[in-house]
Design a protein around this motif. Structure first.
Motif, PDB file in Angstrom:
ATOM      1  N   GLU A   1      70.956   2.177  21.372  1.00 55.91           N
ATOM      2  CA  GLU A   1      70.997   0.850  22.014  1.00 55.91           C
ATOM      3  C   GLU A   1      70.172   0.807  23.294  1.00 55.91           C
ATOM      4  O   GLU A   1      69.453  -0.173  23.553  1.00 55.91           O
ATOM      5  N   ASP A   2      70.263   1.876  24.114  1.00 55.78           N
ATOM      6  CA  ASP A   2      69.545   1.887  25.386  1.00 55.78           C
ATOM      7  C   ASP A   2      68.221   2.654  25.304  1.00 55.78           C
ATOM      8  O   ASP A   2      67.267   2.322  26.013  1.00 55.78           O
ATOM      9  N   ILE A   3      68.193   3.653  24.479  1.00 57.00           N
ATOM     10  CA  ILE A   3      66.990   4.473  24.340  1.00 57.00           C
ATOM     11  C   ILE A   3      66.959   5.077  22.938  1.00 57.00           C
ATOM     12  O   ILE A   3      67.977   5.553  22.424  1.00 57.00           O
ATOM     13  N   SER A   4      65.808   5.033  22.310  1.00 58.72           N
ATOM     14  CA  SER A   4      65.651   5.617  20.977  1.00 58.72           C
ATOM     15  C   SER A   4      65.208   7.069  21.085  1.00 58.72           C
ATOM     16  O   SER A   4      64.518   7.458  22.038  1.00 58.72           O
ATOM     17  N   VAL A   5      65.610   7.854  20.103  1.00 57.45           N
ATOM     18  CA  VAL A   5      65.280   9.283  20.094  1.00 57.45           C
ATOM     19  C   VAL A   5      64.685   9.641  18.732  1.00 57.45           C
ATOM     20  O   VAL A   5      65.247   9.317  17.686  1.00 57.45           O
ATOM     21  N   LEU A   6      63.542  10.355  18.774  1.00 60.08           N
ATOM     22  CA  LEU A   6      62.850  10.781  17.559  1.00 60.08           C
ATOM     23  C   LEU A   6      62.616  12.286  17.633  1.00 60.08           C
ATOM     24  O   LEU A   6      62.070  12.791  18.612  1.00 60.08           O
ATOM     25  N   GLY A   7      63.059  13.002  16.610  1.00 60.97           N
ATOM     26  CA  GLY A   7      62.893  14.452  16.586  1.00 60.97           C
ATOM     27  C   GLY A   7      61.811  14.894  15.626  1.00 60.97           C
ATOM     28  O   GLY A   7      61.000  14.103  15.145  1.00 60.97           O
ATOM     29  N   PHE A   8      61.835  16.216  15.350  1.00 62.69           N
ATOM     30  CA  PHE A   8      60.871  16.777  14.409  1.00 62.69           C
ATOM     31  C   PHE A   8      61.419  18.067  13.831  1.00 62.69           C
ATOM     32  O   PHE A   8      61.969  18.889  14.554  1.00 62.69           O
ATOM     33  N   ASP A   9      61.260  18.251  12.529  1.00 61.79           N
ATOM     34  CA  ASP A   9      61.592  19.455  11.744  1.00 61.79           C
ATOM     35  C   ASP A   9      62.674  19.203  10.708  1.00 61.79           C
ATOM     36  O   ASP A   9      62.788  19.943   9.744  1.00 61.79           O
ATOM     37  N   ASP A  10      63.544  18.197  10.912  1.00 64.89           N
ATOM     38  CA  ASP A  10      64.701  17.972  10.039  1.00 64.89           C
ATOM     39  C   ASP A  10      65.532  19.237   9.921  1.00 64.89           C
ATOM     40  O   ASP A  10      65.887  19.688   8.829  1.00 64.89           O
ATOM     41  N   HIS A  11      65.893  19.795  11.057  1.00 66.82           N
ATOM     42  CA  HIS A  11      66.809  20.940  11.107  1.00 66.82           C
ATOM     43  C   HIS A  11      68.200  20.483  10.699  1.00 66.82           C
ATOM     44  O   HIS A  11      68.518  19.288  10.757  1.00 66.82           O
ATOM     45  N   SER A  12      69.038  21.416  10.288  1.00 65.05           N
ATOM     46  CA  SER A  12      70.382  21.061   9.825  1.00 65.05           C
ATOM     47  C   SER A  12      71.195  20.328  10.887  1.00 65.05           C
ATOM     48  O   SER A  12      72.062  19.516  10.565  1.00 65.05           O
TER      49      SER A  12
END
Length: 360
Positions: A292-303
């Protein structure tokens, strides 16, 4: 130090004598932090060299020998030298290597350098001296091969066996490489955030490895193509020394990114999921909500990406397939002498949408 040497060193430290029973496969897995397949293959090699004996129904016993001999004729072996600790995504990469090696009738010997450049060089030379048929190198910091690189000067130029690398830049023209297209990956991340209405993202990344730098190049190019600037104030890098001092770099760099309440980014792209999960804690401590306040995008699709709340939107790293293909290419070069034209195999990541990015 490779698993065989670690085992023998353990036997010596514990003062094992001839005929003493050694730990079970499960106990050895826990002691050395490797898979059952690796333990079994290592025990097979130790038995073939007369260093242990195995009696069906009774157990495995130490022979008392300590010296390594030349490989048993007909016993085909691959060596893997790994710069980083064998955790996070690397367990799946190694599983892919092991499965392909086993399918082709090869044993896999693993040497972990534990982030020591000197130890990596020693491990590479030791495996070559012990007669492995081919070598896989996960190089130090993944930086693109240059003429002054000690691996290039001391090992690759003089090696008489095939060598394939993982996660090494495609400028390494003298040998085959299997890697992710990290510039493309960074561009995809930028384009995805832009498509979700974000115009002021931050990037948390490791600056002294090639993939971290390449994703920055791609990420910045996506914003520039949209007429936006990725400002230096939105970049939050760290290096290997920082990580050794404090492993919570994702948490610390996120605190830096959120230090000014009046000038917050609208989203954060993290170099990997481990950093993103650490960032969740910092974001919560600042009283902010994801997404809602900040979006988060990762990388690797770790478990870990699917069990945090909200589940992390990320990009899939082809971990297992990368390992399988690096082994396949190396075995082809061993068996068919396919070394005239080194292969450069690039994987492209796949977006996994979950719940941490919200349209603005």
């Amino acid at each position: 130090m490779q698993i065989m040497e670690r085992m023998l060193s353990f036997f010596n430290r514990q003062q094992y004598g001839t005929g003493d029973r050694i730990p079970t496969e499960h106990q050895l897995m826990e002691m050395f932090g490797v898979s059952r397949t690796t333990i079994r293959k290592t025990l097979e090699i130790l038995e073939a060299r007369g260093l242990i004996t195995r009696t069906r129904g009774s157990g495995t016993f130490y022979s008392g020998k300590t010296a390594f001999e030349a490989p048993t004729p007909g016993n085909k072996m691959l060596g893997l030298v790994h710069y980083f600790f064998m955790d996070y995504i690397y367990t799946e990469i190694i599983r892919g290597i092991e499965d392909e090696a086993e399918r082709a009738g090869y044993s896999l010997i693993i040497a972990n350098s534990n982030r020591s450049e000197e130890k990596q060089l020693e491990s590479i030379q030791r495996l070559i001296d012990q007669g492995v048929d081919g070598l896989i190198i996960e190089p130090r910091r993944n930086l693109q091969l240059e003429d002054h690189d000690p691996i290039a000067e001391q090992i690759i130029k003089s090696a008489t066996i095939p060598i394939v690398t993982t996660h090494w830049g495609i400028k390494a023209k003298s040998l085959s490489t299997v890697t992710l297209d990290d510039v493309y990956a960074g561009r995809m991340a930028g384009e995805y955030l832009l498509s979700m209405g974000h115009r002021d993202p931050a990037y948390v990344y490791k600056e002294d490895i090639q993939s971290g730098y390449d994703r920055l190049v791609g990420f910045r190019s996506a914003l520039e193509a949209a007429g936006l600037e990725l400002r230096d104030a939105r970049l939050h890098p760290f290096n290997d020394e920082d990580e050794v001092r404090n492993a919570m770099q994702g948490y610390l760099r996120t605190l830096d990114a959120l230090a000014d309440p009046g000038n917050l980014p609208d989203s954060i792209f993290y170099f990997n999921d481990n950093l993103a999960v650490q960032g969740y804690r910092a974001i919560a401590e600042k009283g902010l909500r994801i997404p809602e306040d900040i979006s988060v995008l990762g990388f690797d699709d770790h478990s870990s990406a699917s069990i945090v709340s909200p589940p992390l939107t990320t990009f899939e790293h082809p971990k297992y397939d990368l390992g399988r293909w690096v082994a396949k290419i190396l075995i082809d070069e061993i068996e068919y002498k396919a070394t005239a034209l080194p292969i450069k195999l690039l994987f492209e990541p796949k977006l996994i949408e979950r719940g941490s990015v919200q349209r603005r």
